[in-house]
Design a protein around this motif. Structure first.
Motif, mmCIF file in Angstrom:
data_model
loop_
_atom_site.group_PDB
_atom_site.id
_atom_site.type_symbol
_atom_site.label_atom_id
_atom_site.label_comp_id
_atom_site.label_asym_id
_atom_site.label_seq_id
_atom_site.Cartn_x
_atom_site.Cartn_y
_atom_site.Cartn_z
ATOM 1 N N ILE A 156 -13.591 -23.704 12.295
ATOM 2 C CA ILE A 156 -13.879 -23.073 13.591
ATOM 3 C C ILE A 156 -15.065 -22.118 13.468
ATOM 4 O O ILE A 156 -16.019 -22.172 14.253
ATOM 5 N N LEU A 157 -15.025 -21.241 12.461
ATOM 6 C CA LEU A 157 -16.079 -20.246 12.308
ATOM 7 C C LEU A 157 -17.402 -20.888 11.900
ATOM 8 O O LEU A 157 -18.468 -20.435 12.326
ATOM 9 N N SER A 158 -17.329 -21.949 11.120
ATOM 10 C CA SER A 158 -18.548 -22.656 10.733
ATOM 11 C C SER A 158 -19.223 -23.265 11.952
ATOM 12 O O SER A 158 -20.460 -23.299 12.048
ATOM 13 N N GLY A 194 -16.348 -16.414 17.772
ATOM 14 C CA GLY A 194 -15.616 -17.216 16.788
ATOM 15 C C GLY A 194 -14.795 -16.359 15.854
ATOM 16 O O GLY A 194 -13.672 -16.711 15.476
ATOM 17 N N ILE A 195 -15.335 -15.208 15.469
ATOM 18 C CA ILE A 195 -14.606 -14.297 14.571
ATOM 19 C C ILE A 195 -13.349 -13.773 15.255
ATOM 20 O O ILE A 195 -12.274 -13.701 14.645
ATOM 21 N N VAL A 196 -13.476 -13.420 16.545
ATOM 22 C CA VAL A 196 -12.308 -12.941 17.293
ATOM 23 C C VAL A 196 -11.268 -14.049 17.425
ATOM 24 O O VAL A 196 -10.065 -13.814 17.290
ATOM 25 N N THR A 197 -11.731 -15.279 17.682
ATOM 26 C CA THR A 197 -10.810 -16.408 17.799
ATOM 27 C C THR A 197 -10.033 -16.617 16.506
ATOM 28 O O THR A 197 -8.802 -16.770 16.509
ATOM 29 N N VAL A 198 -10.748 -16.595 15.385
ATOM 30 C CA VAL A 198 -10.094 -16.766 14.084
ATOM 31 C C VAL A 198 -9.156 -15.600 13.796
ATOM 32 O O VAL A 198 -8.063 -15.788 13.240
ATOM 33 N N ALA A 199 -9.546 -14.389 14.194
ATOM 34 C CA ALA A 199 -8.686 -13.214 13.989
ATOM 35 C C ALA A 199 -7.360 -13.367 14.717
ATOM 36 O O ALA A 199 -6.300 -13.023 14.184
ATOM 37 N N ILE A 200 -7.409 -13.889 15.955
ATOM 38 C CA ILE A 200 -6.179 -14.084 16.725
ATOM 39 C C ILE A 200 -5.282 -15.119 16.052
ATOM 40 O O ILE A 200 -4.071 -14.919 15.909
ATOM 41 N N ILE A 268 -8.334 -20.847 23.468
ATOM 42 C CA ILE A 268 -8.679 -22.219 23.860
ATOM 43 C C ILE A 268 -10.187 -22.404 23.931
ATOM 44 O O ILE A 268 -10.743 -23.373 23.400
ATOM 45 N N LYS A 269 -10.882 -21.448 24.548
ATOM 46 C CA LYS A 269 -12.330 -21.542 24.693
ATOM 47 C C LYS A 269 -13.015 -21.478 23.341
ATOM 48 O O LYS A 269 -13.914 -22.268 23.039
ATOM 49 N N GLY A 270 -12.573 -20.551 22.500
ATOM 50 C CA GLY A 270 -13.196 -20.389 21.189
ATOM 51 C C GLY A 270 -12.963 -21.571 20.280
ATOM 52 O O GLY A 270 -13.874 -22.069 19.630
ATOM 53 N N ALA A 271 -11.720 -22.075 20.232
ATOM 54 C CA ALA A 271 -11.404 -23.212 19.370
ATOM 55 C C ALA A 271 -12.141 -24.460 19.822
ATOM 56 O O ALA A 271 -12.668 -25.229 19.004
ATOM 57 N N THR A 272 -12.222 -24.681 21.133
ATOM 58 C CA THR A 272 -12.912 -25.853 21.659
ATOM 59 C C THR A 272 -14.410 -25.781 21.390
ATOM 60 O O THR A 272 -15.021 -26.749 20.931
ATOM 61 N N PHE A 273 -15.011 -24.596 21.626
ATOM 62 C CA PHE A 273 -16.443 -24.443 21.394
ATOM 63 C C PHE A 273 -16.773 -24.634 19.926
ATOM 64 O O PHE A 273 -17.717 -25.328 19.560
#
Length: 278
Positions: A156-158, A194-200, A268-273
């Protein structure tokens, strides 16, 4: 005019709806039963309670030592989140923004790990932690969880970091910036969604962790929420206070539910993007 839905779309929506019910219905039932008394529960699991027994939640909090368990979990999750997020961000940057010999091989080995059951690492991890004298320690558990990498979060972060234009990075290098400065001042701010998404995701993962804390922690005063709820369930072998157990389950679920409610769109938005860009 209303758009006609295809047969496949109807089937997909029906399956999705039924799948949602398999999750929502059991949780709703547990919440419903947690407000009953034990005699009412055993008399009829579908009957409405004569009155709402809120004392079940107080009994669960005291009986299952939730105050200490939440403090332990807060320390474990907080430490693991900071350490794990730092190394995941650093690893993603190294594998996506720095060209070095063997990078493709490392990515291949990382992807290969997706096909290896994580349970296989339990014994080697325990042996290493034992030799380092880090068993029965929340700090040791933080080190193990924080340094452990998850391919899903790395991917995800990559994906977010690959979306950063190369020109931005190259102009910083021309101005004399080092890799470390580019990482902190350019890549990290631009990859913050992306960092916030991974943090969650990591928070939910660490909060719900059971196997590693269960194996490494032997002192009841150091139990996290997951292990504490397992011990509460084991008590049902000797007693039948199910309504208190149901109340304990609801209490243990509250932090995860709150995180999901407030951040579901972000997740959802972060993982999809991230997946599309990756």
């Amino acid at each position: 005019m209303k758009e006609k839905r295809s047969f496949k779309d109807i089937i997909f929506r029906t399956i999705l709806y039924l799948w949602g019910l398999t999750i929502v219905f059991p949780l709703g039932w547990v919440l419903f039963e947690s407000f009953k008394s034990n005699p009412e529960f055993f008399a009829d699991i579908w009957a409405m309670p004569e009155k709402l027994h809120f004392e079940n939640y107080l009994n669960a909090w005291e009986e299952y030592n939730f105050d200490q368990a939440f403090l332990n979990t807060l320390y474990y999750v907080g430490g693991s989140l900071v350490l794990g997020l730092f190394f995941t961000t650093l690893n993603a940057y190294a594998l996506t923004r720095i060209n070095f010999k063997g990078r493709k091989l490392i990515w291949g080995l990382i992807m290969l790990s997706l096909f290896l059951p994580g349970i296989n690492a339990i014994v080697p991890q325990y042996v290493v932690m034992r030799d380092l004298d880090l068993t029965n320690s929340l700090t040791g558990l933080i080190v193990l969880s924080g340094l452990g990498e998850t391919v899903f979060y790395l991917m995800i972060l990559s994906g977010f970091m690959k979306a950063v234009p190369k020109e931005v990075e190259e102009s910083a290098f021309l101005d004399g910036a080092s890799h470390w400065q580019v990482f902190w001042k350019i890549i990290v701010p631009l990859s913050m969604p992306g960092i916030v998404t991974v943090a969650i995701f990591k928070f939910i993962d660490f909060y719900n962790a059971f196997l590693s804390p269960f194996i490494l922690l032997s002192d009841p005063s150091k139990y996290t929420i997951g292990v504490q709820m397992y011990q509460a369930n084991k008590l049902m072998e000797y007693s039948a206070d199910w309504v208190t157990l149901f109340a304990g389950i609801i209490i243990a679920m509250v932090p995860s539910v709150i995180i999901f409610i407030f951040f579901q769109k972000w997740i959802i938005k972060g993982a999809t993007f991230g997946s599309m860009k990756g």
